[in-house]
Design an enzyme around this catalytic site. Structure first.
Site, PDB file in Angstrom:
ATOM      1  N   ASP A  67       0.839  -1.200   0.000  1.00  0.00           N
ATOM      2  CA  ASP A  67       0.000   0.000   0.000  1.00  0.00           C
ATOM      3  C   ASP A  67       0.871   1.246   0.000  1.00  0.00           C
ATOM      4  O   ASP A  67       2.090   1.170   0.188  1.00  0.00           O
ATOM      5  CB  ASP A  67      -0.949   0.001   1.206  1.00  0.00           C
ATOM      6  CG  ASP A  67      -0.271  -0.463   2.497  1.00  0.00           C
ATOM      7  OD1 ASP A  67       0.934  -0.192   2.662  1.00  0.00           O
ATOM      8  OD2 ASP A  67      -0.936  -1.092   3.331  1.00  0.00           O
ATOM      9  N   ASP A 136      -8.133  -2.815  14.447  1.00  0.00           N
ATOM     10  CA  ASP A 136      -9.518  -3.038  14.038  1.00  0.00           C
ATOM     11  C   ASP A 136      -9.648  -4.178  13.032  1.00  0.00           C
ATOM     12  O   ASP A 136     -10.702  -4.377  12.432  1.00  0.00           O
ATOM     13  CB  ASP A 136     -10.120  -1.760  13.449  1.00  0.00           C
ATOM     14  CG  ASP A 136      -9.313  -1.221  12.261  1.00  0.00           C
ATOM     15  OD1 ASP A 136      -8.346  -1.890  11.837  1.00  0.00           O
ATOM     16  OD2 ASP A 136      -9.652  -0.130  11.764  1.00  0.00           O
ATOM     17  N   HIS A 138      -7.837  -4.545  10.183  1.00  0.00           N
ATOM     18  CA  HIS A 138      -7.558  -4.257   8.778  1.00  0.00           C
ATOM     19  C   HIS A 138      -6.253  -4.893   8.325  1.00  0.00           C
ATOM     20  O   HIS A 138      -5.332  -5.098   9.125  1.00  0.00           O
ATOM     21  CB  HIS A 138      -7.565  -2.744   8.492  1.00  0.00           C
ATOM     22  CG  HIS A 138      -6.380  -1.989   9.008  1.00  0.00           C
ATOM     23  ND1 HIS A 138      -6.427  -1.159  10.097  1.00  0.00           N
ATOM     24  CD2 HIS A 138      -5.101  -1.915   8.548  1.00  0.00           C
ATOM     25  CE1 HIS A 138      -5.241  -0.606  10.296  1.00  0.00           C
ATOM     26  NE2 HIS A 138      -4.424  -1.051   9.363  1.00  0.00           N
ATOM     27  N   GLU A 143      -9.828  -1.101   5.328  1.00  0.00           N
ATOM     28  CA  GLU A 143     -10.469  -0.803   6.596  1.00  0.00           C
ATOM     29  C   GLU A 143     -11.737  -1.649   6.775  1.00  0.00           C
ATOM     30  O   GLU A 143     -12.225  -2.259   5.824  1.00  0.00           O
ATOM     31  CB  GLU A 143     -10.819   0.689   6.660  1.00  0.00           C
ATOM     32  CG  GLU A 143      -9.621   1.619   6.567  1.00  0.00           C
ATOM     33  CD  GLU A 143      -8.802   1.710   7.852  1.00  0.00           C
ATOM     34  OE1 GLU A 143      -8.823   0.750   8.655  1.00  0.00           O
ATOM     35  OE2 GLU A 143      -8.133   2.738   8.050  1.00  0.00           O
TER      36      GLU A 143
END
Length: 261
Positions: A67, A136, A138, A143
């Protein structure tokens, strides 16, 4: 999904680096997908040590970026292209010709995303993709509630992710870009071997949800349950909420050494 519980981050780094080394011994021009952040550093350090000692030849390896921030110049010290140059390419003695990544500074971001998908396909796909995991759940910058079939695309970061990444920007959340290009979950799942490394108590809930919870977009890493060769490497702290931790320990202890991960 194979879960391997290791004593600490250093042991996890050594285990994964050896898997990369074994891959490169079989396929010298293998494509290694790499992630950024502090978690994978022990992997890169261990692989560089193996290369430096002559235990593995990395000269033909190819490195694929997971990314990238949108809007940071490529030479910005916190662009992921720059970070991976410092942490992976330089220690392994690889030049820019060995590197593939999306262009976060492109005028046409959707075209840049498509171009990266095409570059990965032209390279023959990723042989081993290394991942971290967010608090979380991801993976990459996919996300929560990202499509499990998604491809490389632009994403908006959650506030929590920007808070987590502010430490790389002098603690200033306003300096953290709001948008990123990330390989999609569908893109990640096309890698031949996916290895997720998680360390520290802060990742325990996300690890448990990913490994033992349902496959659901609210926890993107749970999609790895669908992969035919996914390995989750966790230290004791990150494994703390796994109900099947003892089973995972027993299974790995009984595994033939030649099989690797």
């Amino acid at each position: 999904m194979e879960v391997v519980i290791v004593p600490d981050a250093e042991a996890g780094g050594e285990l994964i680096a050896e898997a990369m080394a074994q891959l490169l011994r079989r396929k010298s021009d293998a494509v290694l997908g790499v992630a950024t952040g502090s978690t994978p550093l022990p992997v890169y350090e261990a692989l560089a040590a193996k290369a430096g000692s002559g235990a593995v030849d990395v000269s033909r390896a190819r490195i694929a970026q997971l990314d990238e921030y949108v809007g940071l110049p490529a030479d910005h010290p916190e662009s992921y292209r720059s970070v991976l140059g410092r942490q992976v390419l330089e220690p392994l003695g690889l030049g820019p010709e060995a590197f593939m990544g999306p262009d976060g500074g492109a005028a046409d971001i959707p075209a840049a995303c498509l171009a990266y998908e095409e570059a990965l396909e032209k390279a023959g796909g990723v042989d081993l993709q290394l991942l971290g995991i967010g608090t979380d759940g991801h993976i990459g910058f996919n996300e929560p509630c990202s499509s499990l079939a998604s491809r490389t695309r632009i994403k908006t970061l959650t506030e929590q992710t920007r808070i987590d990444n502010a430490r790389f920007f002098d603690g200033e959340i306003d300096q953290v870009p709001r948008h990123v290009i990330t390989q999609g979950i569908g893109t990640i799942l096309q890698a031949r071997h996916v290895v997720l490394l998680a360390t520290g108590a802060g990742k325990a809930s996300a690890v448990a949800a990913s490994v033992e919870g349902p496959v659901a977009a609210i926890c993107p890493a749970s999609a790895l349950q669908l992969h035919p060769h996914a390995t989750v490497v966790v230290d004791e702290a990150a494994a703390a909420k796994l109900r099947l931790a003892d089973y995972f320990r027993q299974t790995f202890a009984a595994k033939p050494e030649w099989q690797g991960i």
